[in-house]
Motif scaffolding. Sequence first.
Motif, PDB file in Angstrom:
ATOM      1  N   LEU A 119     -14.673   5.654  -5.284  1.00  0.00           N
ATOM      2  CA  LEU A 119     -13.839   7.092  -5.287  1.00  0.00           C
ATOM      3  C   LEU A 119     -14.266   7.730  -3.962  1.00  0.00           C
ATOM      4  O   LEU A 119     -13.370   8.450  -3.420  1.00  0.00           O
ATOM      5  CB  LEU A 119     -14.199   7.963  -6.385  1.00  0.00           C
ATOM      6  CG  LEU A 119     -13.883   7.638  -7.792  1.00  0.00           C
ATOM      7  CD1 LEU A 119     -14.501   8.086  -8.751  1.00  0.00           C
ATOM      8  CD2 LEU A 119     -12.221   7.485  -7.746  1.00  0.00           C
ATOM      9  N   LEU A 120     -15.469   7.757  -3.341  1.00  0.00           N
ATOM     10  CA  LEU A 120     -15.893   8.574  -2.401  1.00  0.00           C
ATOM     11  C   LEU A 120     -15.100   7.754  -1.285  1.00  0.00           C
ATOM     12  O   LEU A 120     -14.526   8.497  -0.163  1.00  0.00           O
ATOM     13  CB  LEU A 120     -17.587   8.504  -2.026  1.00  0.00           C
ATOM     14  CG  LEU A 120     -17.973   8.971  -0.933  1.00  0.00           C
ATOM     15  CD1 LEU A 120     -17.522  10.331  -0.661  1.00  0.00           C
ATOM     16  CD2 LEU A 120     -19.450   8.439  -0.625  1.00  0.00           C
ATOM     17  N   ILE A 121     -15.140   6.711  -0.967  1.00  0.00           N
ATOM     18  CA  ILE A 121     -14.730   5.733   0.348  1.00  0.00           C
ATOM     19  C   ILE A 121     -12.971   6.286   0.103  1.00  0.00           C
ATOM     20  O   ILE A 121     -12.321   6.463   1.133  1.00  0.00           O
ATOM     21  CB  ILE A 121     -15.043   4.204   0.506  1.00  0.00           C
ATOM     22  CG1 ILE A 121     -16.659   4.167   0.690  1.00  0.00           C
ATOM     23  CG2 ILE A 121     -14.184   3.766   1.472  1.00  0.00           C
ATOM     24  CD1 ILE A 121     -17.024   2.978   0.558  1.00  0.00           C
ATOM     25  N   SER A 122     -12.217   5.907  -0.893  1.00  0.00           N
ATOM     26  CA  SER A 122     -10.836   6.197  -0.937  1.00  0.00           C
ATOM     27  C   SER A 122     -10.559   7.582  -0.673  1.00  0.00           C
ATOM     28  O   SER A 122      -9.479   7.749   0.054  1.00  0.00           O
ATOM     29  CB  SER A 122     -10.150   5.652  -2.111  1.00  0.00           C
ATOM     30  OG  SER A 122     -10.796   6.392  -3.309  1.00  0.00           O
ATOM     31  N   HIS A 123     -11.446   8.390  -1.132  1.00  0.00           N
ATOM     32  CA  HIS A 123     -11.296   9.898  -1.012  1.00  0.00           C
ATOM     33  C   HIS A 123     -11.295  10.171   0.595  1.00  0.00           C
ATOM     34  O   HIS A 123     -10.456  11.041   1.136  1.00  0.00           O
ATOM     35  CB  HIS A 123     -12.414  10.864  -1.785  1.00  0.00           C
ATOM     36  CG  HIS A 123     -12.275  12.426  -1.358  1.00  0.00           C
ATOM     37  ND1 HIS A 123     -11.448  13.074  -1.819  1.00  0.00           N
ATOM     38  CD2 HIS A 123     -13.200  12.761  -0.467  1.00  0.00           C
ATOM     39  CE1 HIS A 123     -11.979  14.366  -1.377  1.00  0.00           C
ATOM     40  NE2 HIS A 123     -12.792  14.135  -0.639  1.00  0.00           N
ATOM     41  N   ILE A 124     -12.331   9.700   1.384  1.00  0.00           N
ATOM     42  CA  ILE A 124     -12.528  10.090   2.548  1.00  0.00           C
ATOM     43  C   ILE A 124     -11.325   9.337   3.546  1.00  0.00           C
ATOM     44  O   ILE A 124     -10.780   9.998   4.463  1.00  0.00           O
ATOM     45  CB  ILE A 124     -13.856   9.396   3.047  1.00  0.00           C
ATOM     46  CG1 ILE A 124     -14.881  10.103   2.532  1.00  0.00           C
ATOM     47  CG2 ILE A 124     -13.851   9.475   4.626  1.00  0.00           C
ATOM     48  CD1 ILE A 124     -16.297   9.806   2.693  1.00  0.00           C
ATOM     49  N   VAL A 125     -11.139   8.276   3.328  1.00  0.00           N
ATOM     50  CA  VAL A 125     -10.086   7.612   3.990  1.00  0.00           C
ATOM     51  C   VAL A 125      -8.611   8.418   3.813  1.00  0.00           C
ATOM     52  O   VAL A 125      -7.939   8.677   4.739  1.00  0.00           O
ATOM     53  CB  VAL A 125      -9.719   6.039   3.728  1.00  0.00           C
ATOM     54  CG1 VAL A 125      -8.215   5.316   4.206  1.00  0.00           C
ATOM     55  CG2 VAL A 125     -11.123   5.170   4.104  1.00  0.00           C
ATOM     56  N   LEU A 126      -8.330   8.655   2.672  1.00  0.00           N
ATOM     57  CA  LEU A 126      -7.070   9.422   2.308  1.00  0.00           C
ATOM     58  C   LEU A 126      -7.259  10.832   2.865  1.00  0.00           C
ATOM     59  O   LEU A 126      -6.103  11.364   3.128  1.00  0.00           O
ATOM     60  CB  LEU A 126      -6.358   9.087   0.924  1.00  0.00           C
ATOM     61  CG  LEU A 126      -6.274   7.647   0.374  1.00  0.00           C
ATOM     62  CD1 LEU A 126      -5.910   7.625  -0.969  1.00  0.00           C
ATOM     63  CD2 LEU A 126      -5.090   7.254   1.288  1.00  0.00           C
ATOM     64  N   SER A 127      -8.436  11.314   2.784  1.00  0.00           N
ATOM     65  CA  SER A 127      -8.523  12.659   3.432  1.00  0.00           C
ATOM     66  C   SER A 127      -8.100  12.666   4.910  1.00  0.00           C
ATOM     67  O   SER A 127      -7.435  13.862   5.534  1.00  0.00           O
ATOM     68  CB  SER A 127      -9.627  13.408   3.045  1.00  0.00           C
ATOM     69  OG  SER A 127     -10.643  12.715   3.778  1.00  0.00           O
ATOM     70  N   VAL A 128      -8.499  11.757   5.519  1.00  0.00           N
ATOM     71  CA  VAL A 128      -8.072  11.551   6.890  1.00  0.00           C
ATOM     72  C   VAL A 128      -6.484  11.339   7.139  1.00  0.00           C
ATOM     73  O   VAL A 128      -5.687  12.043   8.005  1.00  0.00           O
ATOM     74  CB  VAL A 128      -8.755  10.382   7.593  1.00  0.00           C
ATOM     75  CG1 VAL A 128      -8.266  10.146   8.950  1.00  0.00           C
ATOM     76  CG2 VAL A 128     -10.112  10.597   7.717  1.00  0.00           C
ATOM     77  N   VAL A 129      -5.954  10.541   6.228  1.00  0.00           N
ATOM     78  CA  VAL A 129      -4.596  10.225   6.324  1.00  0.00           C
ATOM     79  C   VAL A 129      -3.474  11.443   5.901  1.00  0.00           C
ATOM     80  O   VAL A 129      -2.702  11.717   6.599  1.00  0.00           O
ATOM     81  CB  VAL A 129      -4.224   9.013   5.391  1.00  0.00           C
ATOM     82  CG1 VAL A 129      -2.662   8.958   5.281  1.00  0.00           C
ATOM     83  CG2 VAL A 129      -5.009   7.816   5.995  1.00  0.00           C
ATOM     84  N   VAL A 130      -3.901  12.021   5.075  1.00  0.00           N
ATOM     85  CA  VAL A 130      -3.299  13.286   4.511  1.00  0.00           C
ATOM     86  C   VAL A 130      -2.933  14.433   5.558  1.00  0.00           C
ATOM     87  O   VAL A 130      -1.960  14.961   5.342  1.00  0.00           O
ATOM     88  CB  VAL A 130      -3.611  13.676   3.079  1.00  0.00           C
ATOM     89  CG1 VAL A 130      -4.882  14.617   3.159  1.00  0.00           C
ATOM     90  CG2 VAL A 130      -2.573  14.331   2.361  1.00  0.00           C
ATOM     91  N   VAL A 131      -4.094  14.582   6.386  1.00  0.00           N
ATOM     92  CA  VAL A 131      -3.761  15.831   7.237  1.00  0.00           C
ATOM     93  C   VAL A 131      -2.384  15.708   8.180  1.00  0.00           C
ATOM     94  O   VAL A 131      -1.707  16.526   7.914  1.00  0.00           O
ATOM     95  CB  VAL A 131      -5.016  15.626   8.371  1.00  0.00           C
ATOM     96  CG1 VAL A 131      -4.710  16.542   9.305  1.00  0.00           C
ATOM     97  CG2 VAL A 131      -6.191  15.951   7.747  1.00  0.00           C
TER      98      VAL A 131
END
Length: 180
Positions: A119-131
């Motif tokens: 959850l943490l890694i997918s959250h971090i990766v997608l938080s970068v992408v979503v910007v």
Amino acid sequence: MQTVQPVQEQKANRVINALALAIPLAVAVLLGIRQKVDLGDWTTYLPHINGIINSLTTVLLLMGFYFIKQKNIEAHKRTMLAAFTLGSLFLISYVLYHLTNESTPFGGQGWIRPVYYFLLISHIVLSVVVVWFVLRAVYYALSGQIARHKQTVKYAFPIWLYVSITGVIVYLMIKPYYLH
């Protein structure tokens, strides 16, 4: 409906692309700073505030989705701009916390540990992408390019919702290990 001039569009694209790169890079650099700044004990409460911000953002995203399905464009616009504002406040609070406090290690053991890290890694990766997607969606909406806005939110909305929800879940999972 407004039309955007090609020069304005190029400038907007450059700004969006620059921000979409600069924000995650700046956060990564700031997180890498080992010398923490002492701004006082109040900063230890920031993760809890961030959990609240993520929770409210999730609610606003769902409300915005509901409003647009009801064709209530004005309520949708207000709600989504509020979600964008909360996202900006979250970013500031997150950076402040990590500038002033060591990262809290996850103490869970057993099957919950890989779940947490997934959850943490997918959250971090997608938080970068979503910007990038969110900046484009906001730009298209505010510039009256509704067809492009709709096309962008096909990706922006589910990613942003996932990031928001997993932010709350990750917070709740690590909360017992915070000092405050």
